[in-house]
Design a protein around this motif. Structure first.
Motif, PDB file in Angstrom:
ATOM      1  N   TYR A  27      -7.658  12.873 -19.558  1.00  0.00           N
ATOM      2  CA  TYR A  27      -7.655  12.788 -18.532  1.00  0.00           C
ATOM      3  C   TYR A  27      -6.173  13.918 -17.884  1.00  0.00           C
ATOM      4  CZ  TYR A  27     -11.085   9.688 -17.257  1.00  0.00           C
ATOM      5  OH  TYR A  27     -12.464   9.009 -17.129  1.00  0.00           O
ATOM      6  N   SER A  50      -6.943  11.185 -11.772  1.00  0.00           N
ATOM      7  CA  SER A  50      -7.846  11.535 -11.344  1.00  0.00           C
ATOM      8  C   SER A  50      -8.689  13.190 -11.430  1.00  0.00           C
ATOM      9  CB  SER A  50      -7.711  11.840  -9.770  1.00  0.00           C
ATOM     10  OG  SER A  50      -7.464  10.226  -8.702  1.00  0.00           O
ATOM     11  N   THR A  51      -8.217  13.791 -12.762  1.00  0.00           N
ATOM     12  CA  THR A  51      -8.435  14.605 -13.285  1.00  0.00           C
ATOM     13  C   THR A  51      -8.824  14.753 -14.726  1.00  0.00           C
ATOM     14  OG1 THR A  51      -7.067  15.941 -11.613  1.00  0.00           O
ATOM     15  CG2 THR A  51      -8.334  17.544 -12.977  1.00  0.00           C
ATOM     16  N   SER A  82     -17.770   8.881  -8.622  1.00  0.00           N
ATOM     17  CA  SER A  82     -16.154   9.443  -8.815  1.00  0.00           C
ATOM     18  C   SER A  82     -16.166  10.749  -8.472  1.00  0.00           C
ATOM     19  CB  SER A  82     -15.352   8.703  -9.720  1.00  0.00           C
ATOM     20  OG  SER A  82     -16.226   8.848 -10.862  1.00  0.00           O
ATOM     21  N   ASP A 109     -15.590  14.439  -7.069  1.00  0.00           N
ATOM     22  CA  ASP A 109     -15.910  15.395  -6.123  1.00  0.00           C
ATOM     23  C   ASP A 109     -15.593  16.739  -6.077  1.00  0.00           C
ATOM     24  OD1 ASP A 109     -14.784  14.034  -3.559  1.00  0.00           O
ATOM     25  OD2 ASP A 109     -12.957  13.989  -4.108  1.00  0.00           O
ATOM     26  N   ASN A 145     -12.653  16.930 -11.002  1.00  0.00           N
ATOM     27  CA  ASN A 145     -11.589  16.767 -10.118  1.00  0.00           C
ATOM     28  C   ASN A 145     -11.990  14.693  -9.169  1.00  0.00           C
ATOM     29  OD1 ASN A 145     -10.336  19.273 -10.456  1.00  0.00           O
ATOM     30  ND2 ASN A 145     -11.781  19.868  -8.809  1.00  0.00           N
ATOM     31  N   LEU A 146     -11.737  14.304  -9.514  1.00  0.00           N
ATOM     32  CA  LEU A 146     -12.207  12.426  -8.741  1.00  0.00           C
ATOM     33  C   LEU A 146     -11.698  12.233  -8.113  1.00  0.00           C
ATOM     34  CD1 LEU A 146     -12.729  11.210 -12.422  1.00  0.00           C
ATOM     35  CD2 LEU A 146     -13.717  13.106 -11.628  1.00  0.00           C
ATOM     36  N   ASN A 147     -12.168  11.320  -7.644  1.00  0.00           N
ATOM     37  CA  ASN A 147     -11.877  11.176  -5.936  1.00  0.00           C
ATOM     38  C   ASN A 147     -11.297   9.531  -6.449  1.00  0.00           C
ATOM     39  OD1 ASN A 147     -13.578   8.905  -6.388  1.00  0.00           O
ATOM     40  ND2 ASN A 147     -15.438  10.764  -4.134  1.00  0.00           N
ATOM     41  N   ARG A 148     -11.172   9.039  -7.497  1.00  0.00           N
ATOM     42  CA  ARG A 148     -10.291   7.697  -7.654  1.00  0.00           C
ATOM     43  C   ARG A 148     -10.223   7.951  -9.512  1.00  0.00           C
ATOM     44  NH1 ARG A 148     -14.121   5.035 -10.116  1.00  0.00           N
ATOM     45  NH2 ARG A 148     -16.166   4.905  -8.986  1.00  0.00           N
ATOM     46  N   PRO A 149      -9.683   7.256  -9.965  1.00  0.00           N
ATOM     47  CA  PRO A 149      -9.469   7.205 -11.463  1.00  0.00           C
ATOM     48  C   PRO A 149     -10.900   6.247 -11.676  1.00  0.00           C
ATOM     49  CG  PRO A 149      -7.362   5.958 -10.113  1.00  0.00           C
ATOM     50  CD  PRO A 149      -8.322   6.149  -9.149  1.00  0.00           C
ATOM     51  N   ASP A 150     -11.436   7.611 -12.575  1.00  0.00           N
ATOM     52  CA  ASP A 150     -12.698   6.616 -13.122  1.00  0.00           C
ATOM     53  C   ASP A 150     -12.720   6.757 -14.951  1.00  0.00           C
ATOM     54  OD1 ASP A 150     -15.427   5.727 -14.238  1.00  0.00           O
ATOM     55  OD2 ASP A 150     -16.387   6.907 -12.405  1.00  0.00           O
TER      56      ASP A 150
END
Lengths: 314, 520
Positions: free
Chosen positions: B99, B103-104, B147, B149, B162-167
């Motif tokens: 990570y 969020s990446t 999650s 994007d 690329n995430l829209n929230r931490p996951d």
């Protein structure tokens, strides 16, 4: 005779039409939504609705039935909701196995049932008769799947002389085929054997006490000839009737016995289709079974007239 | 007149029936084989004959059955794999992941990997797969990938998500269906993967007879040291007893999932053995929250106190399972410890709660259970136990196709007992079972803190921190709100010929047979 046969064929067609409507209605009325099963446990309501409309399950029932019958008339029994395999292909793949099994069961039932029945009739009310009657009563009472399990534990697991599961056609490999079919045939044929033995016994007792038998005896016709050539033919009508009924019963029994022996036949296809609510498969398979039963009954009727020319009804 | 052949036939039949009776009573001594001693060192070659149940779909992103995985693992490698003992993530097709921001997520891929159709496995293939799994209308893994994007190809062996929230649940999500990589070429050519699956796994597809069997052969260009076997032939048999007969008589080599009831029969065989371990598959019931008795938290607590999970485990799984008070069993990395031990068997407490909730004379709960024998006998045991606390279970047995619409859409029944097969990352389980939007609850107002607590479990990568976050979440759903009615974790039971070596069981409970071998 020809008119009678034509009338019979019309009644067969009507029976099939009625059966198709019943089968269709029953699957429709059975609770449970195939779309829910197809879409899977985590499906959203939208996904379920999508599946439902894709499968045509939200069309009016009359339309669905019309589509089904139109297909049937064109030799198309529909497509499995799950594997998308045409139902005709499923039937073509599984029916020969079930039929082979039913025939094997029938051979066992007739080959053992008729001699046992005759033996009992000839020694009516003796110890032999008692034993045969006990065996046939047990045969009627023992569920065929249980008998199948017992046969497997003795012959496949304990003595390891016959395979426990699977199916090989005798047409593909006669030796392996026989080895694979002996136990299922015994399991499936037991009840029919018992029924045939009992029917043969009572019919033979009646015939053996008839005047013509006494006359033949008096004339010195050998006992063996009296029994096998004269008495048996006269006793055969009720026996043939019970054999006809047994064929239907054997097809039903195959459903369970196939599971015990892990045979992918019509029965197995029907059971898994029913639990999955795979309606086209259920409808197609049942229709084929109904067709078989009706045809068997028709053949039995024809056989009557051959056995007893006095019967003209066909 | 004498007919010796007839008499002999009669005698033979009588003997057969007698034998049948004797065999039914007979027993064999239960000498169990030592699994460690079985099969010796690895042997190359041979076709493994395995039995599984259900009619699996071979498209990993569209299938829905929990048993599909057994036949998917040999065909499809996953981006990430898991440690079989505690289910922590380990490298798969992705050699590492990082990570770079919360969020990446950047995945580094192994090189030199090809699909069975020759298509190279690279960053483009991963992008194609994730987008397919995320966007395909009937994808069964959409929810797991919410999650994400966008997917960027950095270079041939690097992918950036690329995430829209931490996951931080994603690595383990990729150890399941969503991480199974299918050949982009095959999909673009319109190949139906259910009929013709193409992955990068150690085995490639040969043929399939729907409802009957599957055949795989070793993939010669496999990127890791190849499998020992030349191939796998999988037979579909729904009846565990029939499968057992086939194994014990030497017609099959491996049973993917054995009913506990059939274990003794394999144990008593000299030619086969059983491997038993814990699994994530949990037997549980879900409540109707919005109306009826379970709208009162005290009744939810009462049933939790009223059942004796140890006793049910002993009866229902021969003690091979584990009493369940949380989403994961005790050997799992995220096992929440104390938060999982809130409800111990306490009839007096259950009675008191029932009385306090306004039912001094007891109450009746309409319960629906699916037709599985295991679930039914579990509910029967619960019925007897809860009766002591003044709670009567009125039980209806329906198959899943009927029970689900009855409970969820038609508003029938107060309680629905159906198993949950588990997911590799516990976040997937909590996110699937508890939020209002879940298809598993109906008109349910989730606790205010639920979303925040859920988010916390995927905000960090560190396992200790995630474990603490799961413990907090478990406390919210169990102790504070009694949303859960977990009963037992079912054991995962595989049976195999003593010729089979190299099998390693995992606590996900879904057998992976990629690396086994067959002794000559």
């Amino acid at each position: 005779m020809v008119t009678a046969l034509r009338r019979k064929v019309v009644s067969v067609l009507l029976t099939l039409l009625f059966a198709s409507a019943m089968v269709f209605l029953i699957t429709y009325l059975v609770p449970g939504d195939p779309a829910v099963v197809v879409a899977g446990e985590q499906a959203t309501p939208e996904q379920i609705a999508l599946v439902r409309s894709e499968l045509g399950l939200d069309d009016p029932i009359v339309e669905q039935y019309g589509r089904f019958m139109w297909g049937v008339l064109h030799g198309d029994l529909g497509t499995s909701l799950f594997t998308r395999e045409p139902v005709v292909d499923i039937v073509a793949r599984t029916l020969p196995r079930t039929m082979e099994l039913v025939v094997a069961g029938l051979v066992v039932a007739i080959a053992a049932g008729i001699p046992l029945g005759i033996a009992a009739a000839m020694r009516a009310r003796t110890a032999t008769d008692g034993v045969i009657r006990a065996v046939s009563t047990a045969g009627l009472a023992i569920p065929n799947f249980w008998f199948g399990l017992i046969l497997v534990s003795i012959f496949a697991l304990e003595w390891a002389v016959l395979p426990a599961t699977g199916f090989v056609s005798v047409f593909d490999d006669p030796v392996e085929g026989l080895a694979h079919q002996v136990l299922p045939a015994l399991a499936i044929g037991l009840t029919a054997m018992a029924a045939i033995a009992r029917q043969t016994r009572s019919a033979m007792i009646e015939v053996l006490s008839a005047d013509f038998v006494r006359t033949q005896r008096a004339m010195g016709v050998p006992g063996r000839a009296i029994v096998w050539q004269h008495a048996l033919k006269n006793a055969s009508i009720p026996v043939v009737t019970i054999i006809g009924l047994d064929i239907s019963r054997l097809i039903g029994g195959a459903v369970v016995v196939e599971t015990v022996f892990g045979i992918s036949g019509l029965g197995g296809a029907l059971v898994s289709a029913t639990t999955q609510r795979d309606f086209p498969v259920v409808q197609g398979v049942i229709l084929v079974v109904v067709f078989l039963v009706v045809i068997v009954n028709l053949l039995i009727d024809v056989l009557y007239t051959w056995l007893d020319p006095r019967i003209q009804g066909v | 007149m004498s007919h010796p052949p007839l008499r002999r036939l009669v005698m033979a039949l009588a003997c057969l029936l007698l034998l049948a009776g004797l065999a039914a009573c007979g027993t064999r001594d239960g000498a169990s084989a030592d699994p460690a001693a079985a099969a010796g060192p690895p042997v190359a070659g041979g076709i493994l004959r395995a039995v599984t149940e259900g009619d699996p779909r071979l498209d990993p992103h569209l299938g829905t059955l929990g048993t599909d995985h057994y036949v998917l693992y040999p065909l499809y490698d996953r981006l990430v794999e898991f440690n079989p003992e505690d289910l922590t993530a380990v490298p798969g097709l992705a050699s590492k992941w990082e990570y770079t921001t919360p969020s990446t997520l950047v995945l580094t891929l192994n090189q030199g990997v090809t699909f069975h159709d020759g298509t190279p496995f690279d960053a483009e293939a991963v992008k194609f797969n994730i987008e397919r799994a995320k966007n395909e209308e009937k994808s069964s893994v959409k929810a797991d990938l919410k999650s994400i994007d966008s997917v960027e190809v950095v270079d041939a062996s690097t992918v950036q998500l690329n995430l829209n929230r931490p996951d931080t649940a994603l690595p383990l999500v990729f150890s399941d269906r969503a991480g199974m990589m299918v050949s982009p070429t095959a999909v673009q050519n319109g190949t139906n993967l259910d009929d013709n699956p193409v992955g990068t796994g150690p085995f490639q597809f040969v043929s399939r007879v729907p409802g009957e069997s599957l055949e795989y052969e070793r993939y010669p260009a496999y990127w890791r040291p190849g499998p020992h076997l030349d191939g796998i032939k999988i037979t579909l048999l729904d009846d565990s007893r029939t499968a057992t007969n086939a194994l014990v008589s030497g017609q099959q080599d491996f049973i993917m999932q054995l009913d506990v009831a059939d274990k003794a029969r394999v144990d008593s065989s000299d030619a086969a053995r059983v491997v038993v371990g814990p699994s994530l598959a949990v037997a549980r019931c879900t409540f109707r929250f919005e109306k009826g008795p379970f709208s009162d938290v005290r009744i939810r607590e009462a049933v939790n106190y009223g059942i004796d999970r140890d006793a049910i485990n002993k009866v229902n799984t021969q003690g091979l399972g584990e009493p369940a008070n949380a989403a994961v069993p005790s050997s799992h990395w995220a096992y929440p410890g104390a938060a999982a031990q809130v409800y111990t068997h306490d009839v007096a407490k259950a009675k008191q709660l029932v009385t306090e909730a306004g039912y001094p004379n007891g109450l009746t709960i309409q319960t629906v259970v699916v037709t599985s024998q295991d679930d039914r006998s579990m509910v029967e045991a619960m019925q007897a136990q809860l009766a002591e606390a003044g709670i009567t279970l009125n039980v209806t047995v329906l198959d899943a196709a009927e029970a689900q619409p009855a409970f969820r859409e038609r508003g029938e029944f107060d309680m629905f007992c159906i198993g949950w097969s588990g997911r590799p990352d516990p976040y997937q389980t909590y996110a699937a079972l508890y939020p209002s939007a879940s298809p598993y609850v109906v008109d349910f107002a989730e606790p205010a803190e639920l979303q925040a607590d859920l988010a916390e479990t995927v905000a960090v990568s560190d396992l200790d921190q995630r474990k603490a976050a799961f413990a907090k979440l478990q406390d919210l759903v169990t102790r504070q709100n009694a949303l859960d009615f977990h009963v037992i974790f079912r054991p995962t039971v595989q049976a195999m010929s003593n010729k089979v070596g190299g099998y390693e069981q995992n606590i996900y409970g879904k057998p992976i047979i990629n690396n086994v071998w067959l002794a000559k």
